[in-house]
Design a protein around this motif. Structure first.
Motif, PDB file in Angstrom:
ATOM      1  N   ALA A  75       0.952  -1.273  -0.027  1.00  0.00           N
ATOM      2  CA  ALA A  75      -0.086   0.043  -0.075  1.00  0.00           C
ATOM      3  C   ALA A  75       0.752   1.400  -0.146  1.00  0.00           C
ATOM      4  CB  ALA A  75      -0.954   0.072   1.277  1.00  0.00           C
ATOM      5  N   ALA A  76       1.935   1.156   0.345  1.00  0.00           N
ATOM      6  CA  ALA A  76       2.935   2.331   0.446  1.00  0.00           C
ATOM      7  C   ALA A  76       3.562   2.673  -0.955  1.00  0.00           C
ATOM      8  CB  ALA A  76       3.970   1.969   1.471  1.00  0.00           C
ATOM      9  N   VAL A  77       3.405   1.714  -1.679  1.00  0.00           N
ATOM     10  CA  VAL A  77       4.247   2.055  -3.114  1.00  0.00           C
ATOM     11  C   VAL A  77       3.597   3.166  -3.858  1.00  0.00           C
ATOM     12  CG1 VAL A  77       4.710   0.840  -5.159  1.00  0.00           C
ATOM     13  CG2 VAL A  77       5.021  -0.346  -3.038  1.00  0.00           C
ATOM     14  N   PRO A  78       2.283   3.428  -4.018  1.00  0.00           N
ATOM     15  CA  PRO A  78       1.705   4.314  -4.949  1.00  0.00           C
ATOM     16  C   PRO A  78       2.176   5.749  -4.364  1.00  0.00           C
ATOM     17  CG  PRO A  78       0.040   2.566  -4.706  1.00  0.00           C
ATOM     18  CD  PRO A  78       1.052   2.327  -3.581  1.00  0.00           C
ATOM     19  N   VAL A  79       2.173   5.967  -2.997  1.00  0.00           N
ATOM     20  CA  VAL A  79       2.470   7.176  -2.297  1.00  0.00           C
ATOM     21  C   VAL A  79       4.008   7.413  -2.588  1.00  0.00           C
ATOM     22  CG1 VAL A  79       2.703   8.485  -0.347  1.00  0.00           C
ATOM     23  CG2 VAL A  79       0.757   6.962  -0.647  1.00  0.00           C
ATOM     24  N   LEU A  80       4.771   6.453  -2.458  1.00  0.00           N
ATOM     25  CA  LEU A  80       6.344   6.724  -2.703  1.00  0.00           C
ATOM     26  C   LEU A  80       6.593   6.991  -4.286  1.00  0.00           C
ATOM     27  CD1 LEU A  80       7.572   3.785  -0.463  1.00  0.00           C
ATOM     28  CD2 LEU A  80       7.668   6.231   0.059  1.00  0.00           C
ATOM     29  N   ALA A  81       5.780   6.108  -4.942  1.00  0.00           N
ATOM     30  CA  ALA A  81       5.731   6.630  -6.618  1.00  0.00           C
ATOM     31  C   ALA A  81       5.671   7.872  -6.750  1.00  0.00           C
ATOM     32  CB  ALA A  81       5.055   5.639  -7.265  1.00  0.00           C
ATOM     33  N   PHE A  82       4.439   8.516  -6.100  1.00  0.00           N
ATOM     34  CA  PHE A  82       3.951   9.634  -6.550  1.00  0.00           C
ATOM     35  C   PHE A  82       5.005  10.995  -6.065  1.00  0.00           C
ATOM     36  CE2 PHE A  82       1.394  13.497  -5.457  1.00  0.00           C
ATOM     37  CZ  PHE A  82       1.012  13.768  -6.841  1.00  0.00           C
ATOM     38  N   LYS A  83       5.815  10.498  -5.044  1.00  0.00           N
ATOM     39  CA  LYS A  83       6.606  11.472  -4.474  1.00  0.00           C
ATOM     40  C   LYS A  83       7.790  11.656  -5.059  1.00  0.00           C
ATOM     41  CE  LYS A  83       5.176  11.450   0.470  1.00  0.00           C
ATOM     42  NZ  LYS A  83       5.483  10.903   1.921  1.00  0.00           N
ATOM     43  N   ASP A  84       8.212  10.085  -5.592  1.00  0.00           N
ATOM     44  CA  ASP A  84       9.478  10.087  -6.415  1.00  0.00           C
ATOM     45  C   ASP A  84       9.022  10.977  -7.920  1.00  0.00           C
ATOM     46  OD1 ASP A  84      10.937   8.992  -4.749  1.00  0.00           O
ATOM     47  OD2 ASP A  84      10.624   6.834  -5.296  1.00  0.00           O
ATOM     48  N   ALA A  85       7.953  10.699  -8.348  1.00  0.00           N
ATOM     49  CA  ALA A  85       7.769  11.224  -9.516  1.00  0.00           C
ATOM     50  C   ALA A  85       7.831  12.871  -9.495  1.00  0.00           C
ATOM     51  CB  ALA A  85       6.253  11.041 -10.047  1.00  0.00           C
ATOM     52  N   TRP A  86       7.441  13.391  -8.467  1.00  0.00           N
ATOM     53  CA  TRP A  86       7.460  14.829  -8.115  1.00  0.00           C
ATOM     54  C   TRP A  86       9.165  15.332  -8.021  1.00  0.00           C
ATOM     55  CZ3 TRP A  86       4.701  19.046  -8.362  1.00  0.00           C
ATOM     56  CH2 TRP A  86       5.278  20.151  -7.528  1.00  0.00           C
ATOM     57  N   THR A  87       9.776  14.516  -7.514  1.00  0.00           N
ATOM     58  CA  THR A  87      11.446  14.774  -7.426  1.00  0.00           C
ATOM     59  C   THR A  87      11.911  14.598  -8.745  1.00  0.00           C
ATOM     60  OG1 THR A  87      11.327  13.761  -5.229  1.00  0.00           O
ATOM     61  CG2 THR A  87      13.523  13.866  -6.426  1.00  0.00           C
ATOM     62  N   TRP A  88      11.692  13.526  -9.760  1.00  0.00           N
ATOM     63  CA  TRP A  88      12.174  13.332 -10.851  1.00  0.00           C
ATOM     64  C   TRP A  88      11.909  14.717 -11.801  1.00  0.00           C
ATOM     65  CZ3 TRP A  88      15.840  10.447 -13.291  1.00  0.00           C
ATOM     66  CH2 TRP A  88      16.225   9.188 -12.502  1.00  0.00           C
ATOM     67  N   GLN A  89      10.680  15.183 -11.603  1.00  0.00           N
ATOM     68  CA  GLN A  89      10.070  16.305 -12.528  1.00  0.00           C
ATOM     69  C   GLN A  89      10.721  17.546 -12.044  1.00  0.00           C
ATOM     70  OE1 GLN A  89       8.855  17.198 -15.676  1.00  0.00           O
ATOM     71  NE2 GLN A  89       7.405  15.628 -15.118  1.00  0.00           N
ATOM     72  N   SER A  90      10.802  17.865 -10.727  1.00  0.00           N
ATOM     73  CA  SER A  90      10.983  19.241 -10.072  1.00  0.00           C
ATOM     74  C   SER A  90      12.338  19.370 -10.284  1.00  0.00           C
ATOM     75  CB  SER A  90      10.065  19.560  -8.866  1.00  0.00           C
ATOM     76  OG  SER A  90      10.547  18.532  -7.939  1.00  0.00           O
ATOM     77  N   THR A  91      13.002  18.501  -9.560  1.00  0.00           N
ATOM     78  CA  THR A  91      14.557  18.372  -9.282  1.00  0.00           C
ATOM     79  C   THR A  91      15.465  18.069 -10.406  1.00  0.00           C
ATOM     80  OG1 THR A  91      14.030  18.105  -7.095  1.00  0.00           O
ATOM     81  CG2 THR A  91      16.304  17.693  -7.729  1.00  0.00           C
ATOM     82  N   VAL A  92      15.388  16.767 -10.853  1.00  0.00           N
ATOM     83  CA  VAL A  92      15.985  16.221 -11.601  1.00  0.00           C
ATOM     84  C   VAL A  92      16.026  16.954 -13.305  1.00  0.00           C
ATOM     85  CG1 VAL A  92      16.784  14.146 -13.212  1.00  0.00           C
ATOM     86  CG2 VAL A  92      16.178  13.943 -10.694  1.00  0.00           C
ATOM     87  N   ARG A  93      14.726  16.896 -13.465  1.00  0.00           N
ATOM     88  CA  ARG A  93      14.327  17.464 -15.037  1.00  0.00           C
ATOM     89  C   ARG A  93      14.518  18.845 -14.875  1.00  0.00           C
ATOM     90  NH1 ARG A  93       9.992  20.078 -17.494  1.00  0.00           N
ATOM     91  NH2 ARG A  93       9.785  19.585 -19.758  1.00  0.00           N
ATOM     92  N   GLY A  94      13.894  19.578 -13.819  1.00  0.00           N
ATOM     93  CA  GLY A  94      14.203  21.100 -13.745  1.00  0.00           C
ATOM     94  C   GLY A  94      15.721  21.649 -13.741  1.00  0.00           C
ATOM     95  N   GLN A  95      16.665  20.618 -13.140  1.00  0.00           N
ATOM     96  CA  GLN A  95      17.959  21.350 -13.192  1.00  0.00           C
ATOM     97  C   GLN A  95      18.497  20.953 -14.327  1.00  0.00           C
ATOM     98  OE1 GLN A  95      20.204  19.688  -9.682  1.00  0.00           O
ATOM     99  NE2 GLN A  95      18.777  20.546  -8.073  1.00  0.00           N
ATOM    100  N   ALA A  96      18.161  19.744 -14.974  1.00  0.00           N
ATOM    101  CA  ALA A  96      18.898  19.243 -16.388  1.00  0.00           C
ATOM    102  C   ALA A  96      18.416  20.469 -17.334  1.00  0.00           C
ATOM    103  CB  ALA A  96      18.231  18.093 -16.772  1.00  0.00           C
ATOM    104  N   THR A  97      17.056  21.104 -17.272  1.00  0.00           N
ATOM    105  CA  THR A  97      16.761  22.009 -18.282  1.00  0.00           C
ATOM    106  C   THR A  97      17.663  23.139 -18.161  1.00  0.00           C
ATOM    107  OG1 THR A  97      14.915  22.519 -16.782  1.00  0.00           O
ATOM    108  CG2 THR A  97      14.714  21.016 -18.813  1.00  0.00           C
ATOM    109  N   ASP A  98      17.741  23.729 -16.905  1.00  0.00           N
ATOM    110  CA  ASP A  98      18.744  24.708 -16.495  1.00  0.00           C
ATOM    111  C   ASP A  98      20.066  24.675 -17.067  1.00  0.00           C
ATOM    112  OD1 ASP A  98      16.677  26.074 -15.306  1.00  0.00           O
ATOM    113  OD2 ASP A  98      17.322  25.428 -13.149  1.00  0.00           O
ATOM    114  N   VAL A  99      20.511  23.293 -17.073  1.00  0.00           N
ATOM    115  CA  VAL A  99      22.054  23.166 -17.344  1.00  0.00           C
ATOM    116  C   VAL A  99      22.029  23.097 -19.248  1.00  0.00           C
ATOM    117  CG1 VAL A  99      23.789  21.224 -17.669  1.00  0.00           C
ATOM    118  CG2 VAL A  99      22.825  21.723 -15.256  1.00  0.00           C
TER     119      VAL A  99
END
Length: 244
Positions: A75-99
């Motif tokens: 049951a914890a997996v969907p919540v963790l997946a959603f949080k990780d999705a936010w990290t990949w989108q806002s942090t990883v993708r965001g910083q990569a586009t900056d670079v």
């Protein structure tokens, strides 16, 4: 269906509560049937139907209870997946586009002030970095999308299980009423057992649907892995360094 954390938490809470109620009611089935079957005025064929029905309901109900209990371990997996999705989108993708934007040929500041062979060599060496950064941004977006879809699939899955629990509890309540009544027959027993059995099929269908959804996202992740090894964006499998 979008992923809603509050809705998801409420769904899991209702599922846990429903399983507790189901367990309590299942424990009442056997004694209820035996009590009615042992009445002196209950015909033998009715008593036999009662006991048979009770055993089947307990068998099916125990399977559903155990299976959904096992499925709730994730049951914890969907919540963790959603949080990780936010990290990949806002942090990883965001910083990569900056670079990608900062190292684009038109955005480089050093060559505007720095002339000569060194500047030329640097400009030549760094030209692959925007491509690499853009690839990271693209891959991060795909990972975020896959994780979000996994979270949404998980929510839909547990909502479906919740519906199944509600349906089975209704059947279980009706069964307890029937098992406590002398107005009983083999036909009535068969109907109750059939209704209970339908719910086992629904559980299997829900699991099959979830597996199919996750399988699609697994293929997406495989594609992302291939992109990470793309020599066009990452020569030799590494980030292109800005040295000649």
């Amino acid at each position: 269906m979008a992923f809603n954390a509050a809705q998801y938490t409420a769904t899991i809470d209702k599922l846990n509560s429903g399983l507790t109620t189901m367990s309590t009611k299942l424990n009442q089935v056997g004694p209820k049937a035996e009590s009615t079957a042992n009445k002196w005025y209950v015909p033998g064929f009715v008593a036999k139907a009662l006991i048979w029905c009770a055993k089947k309901i307990i068998e099916i109900g125990s399977w559903i209870l155990k299976k959904i209990g096992e499925l709730l371990k994730g049951a914890a997996v969907p919540v963790l997946a959603f949080k990780d999705a936010w990290t990949w989108q806002s942090t990883v993708r965001g910083q990569a586009t900056d670079v990608a934007g900062n190292v684009a040929a038109d955005a480089l500041q050093a060559p505007k002030q720095w002339k000569g062979d060194g500047a030329t060599a640097y400009t030549s060496a760094v030209k692959l970095q925007p491509t690499a950064a853009a690839q990271i941004a693209t891959s991060a977006d795909k990972v975020a999308t896959a994780l979000t879809l996994c979270a949404v699939a998980g929510l839909a899955f547990y909502v479906a299980l919740g519906v199944i629990v509600v349906k089975f509890l209704a059947a279980l309540t009706a069964a307890l009423v029937g098992l406590g009544s002398v107005v009983f027959s083999w036909a009535g027993a068969a109907i109750i057992v059939e209704e209970a059995g339908v719910n086992t099929a629904l559980v299997i269908t829900a699991v099959t649907t979830l597996v199919a959804a996750l399988g699609t996202q697994a293929q997406q992740m495989t594609a992302v892995e291939g992109e990470a090894k793309d020599n066009k964006a990452f020569p030799g499998g590494k980030w292109p360094v800005a040295t000649a």
